[in-house]
Design an enzyme around this catalytic site. Structure first.
Site, mmCIF file in Angstrom:
data_model
loop_
_atom_site.group_PDB
_atom_site.id
_atom_site.type_symbol
_atom_site.label_atom_id
_atom_site.label_comp_id
_atom_site.label_asym_id
_atom_site.label_seq_id
_atom_site.Cartn_x
_atom_site.Cartn_y
_atom_site.Cartn_z
ATOM 1 C CE LYS A 140 -4.116 1.866 2.673
ATOM 2 N NZ LYS A 140 -4.797 2.273 3.793
ATOM 3 C CB SER A 216 -7.619 4.595 2.145
ATOM 4 O OG SER A 216 -6.642 3.589 4.002
ATOM 5 C CB SER A 240 -7.794 1.629 5.289
ATOM 6 O OG SER A 240 -8.798 3.061 5.459
#
Length: 534
Positions: A140, A216, A240
């Site tokens: 990520k 996210s 997230s």
């Protein structure tokens, strides 16, 4: 000073191969017959010179191309077993993953940076005895990797310096054989439960290109759901990990605060974020946690969870969101189906209510969210050696508004709000005196459509849409407890719907044992979305 958006071509010129911070690993934890490394003292690895990325065309032989689809069906634990058995090499696994990525990325837009050359160089000389030997992995874009820069889903990535360190959890994973070959998209600064940014465009859900994969960690979840990798890096600051897991039909565990290493350098006042992964199989998440978990004062180690427990659990069920909203019919059907499944397995299931003043909690969390935006703006500006005013001029309207509103929350006011978190936490944890697990939705609805929630929506409208969508998951971040999203249902139109199971602080073993049982009762790992490498 204008900020340059990174080129979105099929392959960027990548920065130099990351260097580790000099630490090495010794073996002390055993995963079956495998040795799991534990953190000790580093040794330097050489910096690998990186040229332009190799073209994917022609990389795979016909035999490898035929095997690539079979490898896509394996979880990370299974891939590593094949590497150790000599059935496939780390380089073959990597090239197959790259081929799968190139086959679907044009439709999904899930990369913020490709690190193919570095990964190929690493795979060519990789040790093949590690617990996750040769498993391709994606980071990520808020996770540090030495020699690479964070992009944070923002145009300010152009002025971000190269990282000088690798996140400790990732360093441990690399030592066990994971091979990072790219960075995945995220919402700007991880603030929204979708992944649509001005800097990197729209990331789409492989189950439906008209819908969000969540956020996210949206790029990570899209990559796993589409069969590129069996698991991918994720962080969870208000849902997230769990939200994209729910939207993409994956396993998404948010560990207890402190269970994995790494801290929130942008907002240390309250460490909201937990670092872990999204995965297709429960055993991958369980085996990864056994590898990367850190010692926690007052809590026993989780260790290796290998399957269901015979213990029958007391499970509380609540459908009402923190703001008192009822879930959509599809989500309500998912809850009802899960209750029947749990009761059929012999668990004691009863209705529960939130044991805290949820409206007061939401008011406090809103102030924390705004203060986070303000403090992050200050600390990022200092990090990139820019004025705050210049920096926030190039961020998305919602990010800019949040930072501006957060400026109005004084340090004294923030301290008062943070002091009340312990009261919310005490009330939240009190329910586990009579319950082992609490089940709720992850989201009020199935995945929302592209364009509904993003950083260009006016803040008032955005707040209303958020409350009508993602109104369950931030509680565990504030109080630090573990929770997991499991893909137990699909909507009437075939979109994934995850359900959340939460436990007492340190209760990851309970959650993983239950997850194993539910996975056996209702298997999900072999489901394929419409977007899958041909």
């Amino acid at each position: 000073m204008g900020l340059r958006r990174y080129d979105q071509g099929p392959q960027r010129a990548d920065p130099p191969q990351p260097q580790h911070d000099g630490r090495s690993w010794s073996s002390s934890f055993h995963l079956g017959e495998l040795t799991m490394p534990t953190y000790q003292d580093p040794s330097r690895r050489s910096v690998l010179k990186v040229g332009s990325a190799l073209a994917v065309g022609g990389v795979l032989t016909p035999l490898q191309a035929r095997a690539a689809d079979d490898w896509a069906d394996l979880d990370a634990t299974g891939m590593a077993e094949q590497v150790r058995a000599g059935a496939v090499s780390p380089l073959e696994l990597l090239d197959a993953a790259i081929a799968r990525a190139e086959a679907v990325n044009g439709r999904l837009n899930l990369f913020s940076e490709k690190l193919y050359d570095q990964a190929r160089a690493r795979a060519a000389g990789m040790e093949t005895r590690g617990a996750f030997a040769g498993v391709p992995y994606l980071l990520k874009d808020e996770t540090e990797l030495a020699g690479s820069r964070l992009h944070l889903g923002s145009k300010i990535d152009a002025v971000m310096p190269l990282s000088t360190r690798t996140d400790p959890t990732i360093a441990r994973m690399e030592a066990a054989g994971f091979n990072v070959f790219g960075r995945t998209t995220m919402s700007e600064f991880g603030a929204l439960p979708t992944t649509e940014t001005a800097a990197y465009g729209v990331t789409r859900n492989p189950w439906s290109l008209d819908h969000t994969p969540g956020g996210s960690s949206g790029g990570a979840a899209a990559a796993v759901a589409a069969g590129i990798v069996p698991m991918a890096d994720a962080w969870d600051g208000a849902g997230s990990i769990r939200i994209p897991a729910s939207n993409c039909g994956l396993v998404g565990l948010k560990p207890t605060r402190g269970r994995t290493t790494g801290s929130d350098k942008w907002f240390p006042e309250l460490s909201l974020a937990s670092h872990f992964c999204v995965s297709r199989s429960v055993r991958d998440s369980a085996n990864l946690l056994a590898l990367v978990e850190s010692e926690m004062e007052g809590l026993p180690a989780v260790g290796r969870v290998q399957g269901p427990s015979r213990r029958r659990l007391r499970i509380g069920v609540t459908s009402s969101s923190l703001s008192g909203r009822s879930p959509s019919p599809d989500v309500a059907a998912a809850m009802a189906g899960a209750v029947r499944l749990l009761e059929g397995l012999g668990h004691q299931v009863r209705e529960a209510v939130w044991p805290l003043d949820t409206r007061a909690f939401q008011a406090d969390f809103t102030q924390i969210y705004l203060a986070y935006g303000d403090r992050m703006a200050d600390r990022l500006a200092a990090h990139v050696n820019m004025s705050r005013k210049v920096m926030i001029a190039d961020v998305e309207p919602a990010s800019r508004t949040v930072a501006t509103m957060g400026r109005m929350i004084s340090e004294a006011a923030l301290r008062k709000v943070l002091s009340r978190v312990s009261t919310h936490a005490s009330a939240y944890y009190s329910q586990f005196a009579g319950l082992d697990v609490v089940m709720s939705p992850v989201l009020l609805t199935p995945p929302v459509g592209i364009g509904v929630i993003n950083g260009s929506v006016p803040l008032g409208d955005l707040a209303q849409r958020l409350t009508g969508y993602a109104d369950y998951t931030m509680l565990q971040n504030a109080v630090g407890g573990p929770a997991i999203s499991l893909p137990l249902h699909q909507s009437s139109t075939g979109l994934p719907i995850g359900l959340q199971f939460a436990a007492d602080r340190g209760g990851e073993r309970t959650l993983l044992e239950l997850a194993f049982e539910l996975e056996q009762a209702r298997p999900w790992a072999k489901r394929r979305p419409p977007v899958w490498p041909a």
